[in-house]
Design a protein around this motif. Structure first.
Motif, PDB file in Angstrom:
ATOM      1  N   ARG A   1      49.324  -7.414  10.953  1.00 23.08           N
ATOM      2  CA  ARG A   1      48.899  -5.949  10.828  1.00 23.08           C
ATOM      3  C   ARG A   1      49.840  -5.469  11.877  1.00 23.08           C
ATOM      4  O   ARG A   1      50.041  -5.904  13.107  1.00 23.08           O
ATOM      5  CB  ARG A   1      47.619  -5.545  11.304  1.00 23.08           C
ATOM      6  CG  ARG A   1      46.294  -5.970  10.405  1.00 23.08           C
ATOM      7  CD  ARG A   1      45.153  -5.479  10.728  1.00 23.08           C
ATOM      8  NE  ARG A   1      43.957  -5.931   9.919  1.00 23.08           N
ATOM      9  CZ  ARG A   1      43.751  -5.315   8.676  1.00 23.08           C
ATOM     10  NH1 ARG A   1      44.442  -4.278   8.500  1.00 23.08           N
ATOM     11  NH2 ARG A   1      42.651  -5.726   7.770  1.00 23.08           N
ATOM     12  N   THR A   2      50.765  -4.273  11.526  1.00 22.40           N
ATOM     13  CA  THR A   2      51.558  -3.670  12.484  1.00 22.40           C
ATOM     14  C   THR A   2      51.126  -2.447  12.737  1.00 22.40           C
ATOM     15  O   THR A   2      51.816  -1.714  13.655  1.00 22.40           O
ATOM     16  CB  THR A   2      52.959  -3.669  11.709  1.00 22.40           C
ATOM     17  OG1 THR A   2      52.776  -3.029  10.369  1.00 22.40           O
ATOM     18  CG2 THR A   2      53.553  -4.989  11.414  1.00 22.40           C
ATOM     19  N   GLY A   3      50.127  -1.736  12.016  1.00 22.47           N
ATOM     20  CA  GLY A   3      49.536  -0.613  12.360  1.00 22.47           C
ATOM     21  C   GLY A   3      48.269  -0.263  11.600  1.00 22.47           C
ATOM     22  O   GLY A   3      47.869  -1.275  10.722  1.00 22.47           O
ATOM     23  N   ARG A   4      47.574   0.923  11.603  1.00 24.93           N
ATOM     24  CA  ARG A   4      46.432   1.258  10.685  1.00 24.93           C
ATOM     25  C   ARG A   4      47.021   1.149   9.260  1.00 24.93           C
ATOM     26  O   ARG A   4      47.783   2.110   8.972  1.00 24.93           O
ATOM     27  CB  ARG A   4      46.056   2.647  11.081  1.00 24.93           C
ATOM     28  CG  ARG A   4      44.760   2.764  10.486  1.00 24.93           C
ATOM     29  CD  ARG A   4      44.050   4.098  11.271  1.00 24.93           C
ATOM     30  NE  ARG A   4      42.799   4.388  10.483  1.00 24.93           N
ATOM     31  CZ  ARG A   4      42.956   5.206   9.555  1.00 24.93           C
ATOM     32  NH1 ARG A   4      43.798   5.869   9.451  1.00 24.93           N
ATOM     33  NH2 ARG A   4      41.702   5.577   8.998  1.00 24.93           N
ATOM     34  N   ALA A   5      46.385   0.333   8.514  1.00 18.16           N
ATOM     35  CA  ALA A   5      46.584   0.176   7.281  1.00 18.16           C
ATOM     36  C   ALA A   5      48.239  -0.260   6.814  1.00 18.16           C
ATOM     37  O   ALA A   5      48.804   0.266   5.935  1.00 18.16           O
ATOM     38  CB  ALA A   5      46.435   1.589   6.242  1.00 18.16           C
ATOM     39  N   GLU A   6      48.857  -0.673   7.746  1.00 19.63           N
ATOM     40  CA  GLU A   6      50.462  -1.197   7.575  1.00 19.63           C
ATOM     41  C   GLU A   6      50.365  -2.545   8.042  1.00 19.63           C
ATOM     42  O   GLU A   6      49.796  -3.130   8.942  1.00 19.63           O
ATOM     43  CB  GLU A   6      51.301  -0.528   8.437  1.00 19.63           C
ATOM     44  CG  GLU A   6      51.350   1.191   8.069  1.00 19.63           C
ATOM     45  CD  GLU A   6      52.360   1.780   8.766  1.00 19.63           C
ATOM     46  OE1 GLU A   6      52.948   2.829   8.142  1.00 19.63           O
ATOM     47  OE2 GLU A   6      52.656   1.489   9.943  1.00 19.63           O
ATOM     48  N   GLY A   7      51.340  -3.492   7.468  1.00 22.58           N
ATOM     49  CA  GLY A   7      51.437  -4.798   7.745  1.00 22.58           C
ATOM     50  C   GLY A   7      51.932  -5.598   6.501  1.00 22.58           C
ATOM     51  O   GLY A   7      52.633  -5.183   5.842  1.00 22.58           O
TER      52      GLY A   7
ATOM     53  N   ASP B   1      55.205  -6.390   2.222  1.00 19.72           N
ATOM     54  CA  ASP B   1      55.327  -5.533   3.593  1.00 19.72           C
ATOM     55  C   ASP B   1      55.082  -4.034   3.001  1.00 19.72           C
ATOM     56  O   ASP B   1      55.472  -3.523   2.014  1.00 19.72           O
ATOM     57  CB  ASP B   1      56.747  -5.570   3.976  1.00 19.72           C
ATOM     58  CG  ASP B   1      56.919  -6.686   4.864  1.00 19.72           C
ATOM     59  OD1 ASP B   1      56.235  -7.368   5.256  1.00 19.72           O
ATOM     60  OD2 ASP B   1      58.134  -7.110   5.181  1.00 19.72           O
ATOM     61  N   VAL B   2      53.794  -3.568   3.673  1.00 14.32           N
ATOM     62  CA  VAL B   2      53.325  -2.168   3.403  1.00 14.32           C
ATOM     63  C   VAL B   2      53.468  -1.317   4.331  1.00 14.32           C
ATOM     64  O   VAL B   2      52.991  -1.651   5.723  1.00 14.32           O
ATOM     65  CB  VAL B   2      51.937  -2.575   2.808  1.00 14.32           C
ATOM     66  CG1 VAL B   2      51.226  -1.010   2.487  1.00 14.32           C
ATOM     67  CG2 VAL B   2      51.625  -3.269   1.629  1.00 14.32           C
ATOM     68  N   SER B   3      53.829  -0.075   4.283  1.00 14.70           N
ATOM     69  CA  SER B   3      53.852   0.772   5.235  1.00 14.70           C
ATOM     70  C   SER B   3      53.366   2.244   4.681  1.00 14.70           C
ATOM     71  O   SER B   3      53.548   2.275   3.505  1.00 14.70           O
ATOM     72  CB  SER B   3      54.988   1.081   5.943  1.00 14.70           C
ATOM     73  OG  SER B   3      56.165   1.538   4.918  1.00 14.70           O
ATOM     74  N   ILE B   4      52.935   3.187   5.422  1.00 15.59           N
ATOM     75  CA  ILE B   4      52.384   4.455   5.040  1.00 15.59           C
ATOM     76  C   ILE B   4      53.425   5.254   4.968  1.00 15.59           C
ATOM     77  O   ILE B   4      54.108   5.776   5.554  1.00 15.59           O
ATOM     78  CB  ILE B   4      51.134   4.766   5.697  1.00 15.59           C
ATOM     79  CG1 ILE B   4      49.891   4.068   5.714  1.00 15.59           C
ATOM     80  CG2 ILE B   4      50.934   6.509   5.297  1.00 15.59           C
ATOM     81  CD1 ILE B   4      49.005   4.498   6.608  1.00 15.59           C
ATOM     82  N   ALA B   5      53.594   5.800   3.641  1.00 15.75           N
ATOM     83  CA  ALA B   5      54.650   7.037   3.377  1.00 15.75           C
ATOM     84  C   ALA B   5      54.177   8.529   3.687  1.00 15.75           C
ATOM     85  O   ALA B   5      54.724   9.441   4.469  1.00 15.75           O
ATOM     86  CB  ALA B   5      55.345   6.860   2.057  1.00 15.75           C
ATOM     87  N   GLY B   6      52.868   8.670   3.577  1.00 21.05           N
ATOM     88  CA  GLY B   6      52.356   9.667   3.800  1.00 21.05           C
ATOM     89  C   GLY B   6      50.579   9.819   3.337  1.00 21.05           C
ATOM     90  O   GLY B   6      50.335   8.850   2.498  1.00 21.05           O
ATOM     91  N   ARG B   7      49.882  10.936   4.036  1.00 12.42           N
ATOM     92  CA  ARG B   7      48.553  10.787   3.678  1.00 12.42           C
ATOM     93  C   ARG B   7      48.305  12.287   3.638  1.00 12.42           C
ATOM     94  O   ARG B   7      48.722  13.112   4.186  1.00 12.42           O
ATOM     95  CB  ARG B   7      47.872  10.046   4.723  1.00 12.42           C
ATOM     96  CG  ARG B   7      46.261  10.237   4.862  1.00 12.42           C
ATOM     97  CD  ARG B   7      45.738   9.950   6.015  1.00 12.42           C
ATOM     98  NE  ARG B   7      46.329   8.542   6.398  1.00 12.42           N
ATOM     99  CZ  ARG B   7      45.208   7.498   6.154  1.00 12.42           C
ATOM    100  NH1 ARG B   7      44.273   7.660   5.468  1.00 12.42           N
ATOM    101  NH2 ARG B   7      45.388   6.318   6.621  1.00 12.42           N
ATOM    102  N   LEU B   8      47.355  12.758   2.609  1.00 18.41           N
ATOM    103  CA  LEU B   8      46.755  13.948   2.493  1.00 18.41           C
ATOM    104  C   LEU B   8      45.267  13.885   2.180  1.00 18.41           C
ATOM    105  O   LEU B   8      45.075  13.483   1.032  1.00 18.41           O
ATOM    106  CB  LEU B   8      47.455  14.975   1.687  1.00 18.41           C
ATOM    107  CG  LEU B   8      47.006  16.282   1.720  1.00 18.41           C
ATOM    108  CD1 LEU B   8      47.080  16.994   3.086  1.00 18.41           C
ATOM    109  CD2 LEU B   8      47.797  17.061   0.643  1.00 18.41           C
TER     110      LEU B   8
END
Lengths: 87, 132
Positions: free
Chosen positions: B21-27, B95-102
């Motif tokens: 995990r590299t962040g919340r909901a990322e890793g 590898d997953v990272s967050i692009a955006g959230r609404l």
């Protein structure tokens, strides 16, 4: 309200959502979301894409869903939101 | 027609577990491609399954249980490009990272890597949290 900003916003909507339409045909006060006559019928997935587009185009972050719903109500609303944030 | 969510259990569970995990909901998530998985054809994974793999990885990183539960569903795919399809025996890293959230809608960017670290596919998925 600046016609240049309206043009830029309409082009952003079409480009970001990959819509097959002429940006100029989007009415300034037409509802972007929902099924109202003359509206674009966008949904929550589109809303997120618009958030990302606004962030990229204008450097403005929209993190709250309620703000997003209000700001993206129409082209006029989005222009007002951009101008307010840029002020 | 009622929408029936895709069950995230074998053979429809593609993401095995969180590696890092590299962040919340990322890793980073690991996935093994097995020949007896229902989605695997002689030519490999269907392309759409790669998007599902990224979505499952994102939901795993959000805290969903890989066997029993999940916290959302795949709602959109964009800009998916594939260099090659995985084949049985591949051990993949996503590898997953967050692009955006609404609100309850989250867009993730994903890169699928093979065992040598080469990217075999990349793209974005939009996930709606909650039930369909």
């Amino acid at each position: 309200m600046s016609d240049d900003l309206k043009k830029r916003v309409k082009e952003l909507i079409v480009r970001q959502l990959k819509l097959e339409m002429d940006p100029a045909t989007i009415a300034d006060d037409a509802p972007l979301f929902g099924d109202a006559d003359g509206g674009l019928g966008l949904d929550s997935i589109d809303a997120l894409e618009l958030v990302l587009g606004v962030e990229k185009e204008f450097g403005i972050k929209v993190q709250d869903e309620e703000v997003g719903v209000t700001a993206f109500a129409s082209v006029n609303a989005l222009c007002a939101f951009v101008r307010q944030k840029a002020a | 027609m009622d929408f029936q969510p895709l069950p995230h259990a074998f053979p429809f569970r593609f993401a095995d577990g969180v590696v890092e995990r590299t962040g919340r909901a990322e890793g980073r998530v690991r996935a093994s491609v097995t020949a007896d998985a229902a989605a695997v054809r002689a030519t490999g994974f269907p392309t759409a399954v790669l998007a599902e793999l990224v979505a499952q990885s994102a939901l795993l990183l959000q805290g969903g249980d890989s066997a029993l539960g999940r916290k959302g569903f795949l709602a959109g795919i964009s800009d998916l490009s594939v260099q090659r399809l995985p084949v049985p025996g591949d051990v993949l890293t996503i590898d997953v990272s967050i692009a955006g959230r609404l609100g309850d809608t989250v867009k993730f960017d994903g890169v699928i890597l093979d065992a040598h670290g080469g990217a075999i596919a990349r793209g974005s998925v939009t996930v709606k949290q909650g039930s369909a």
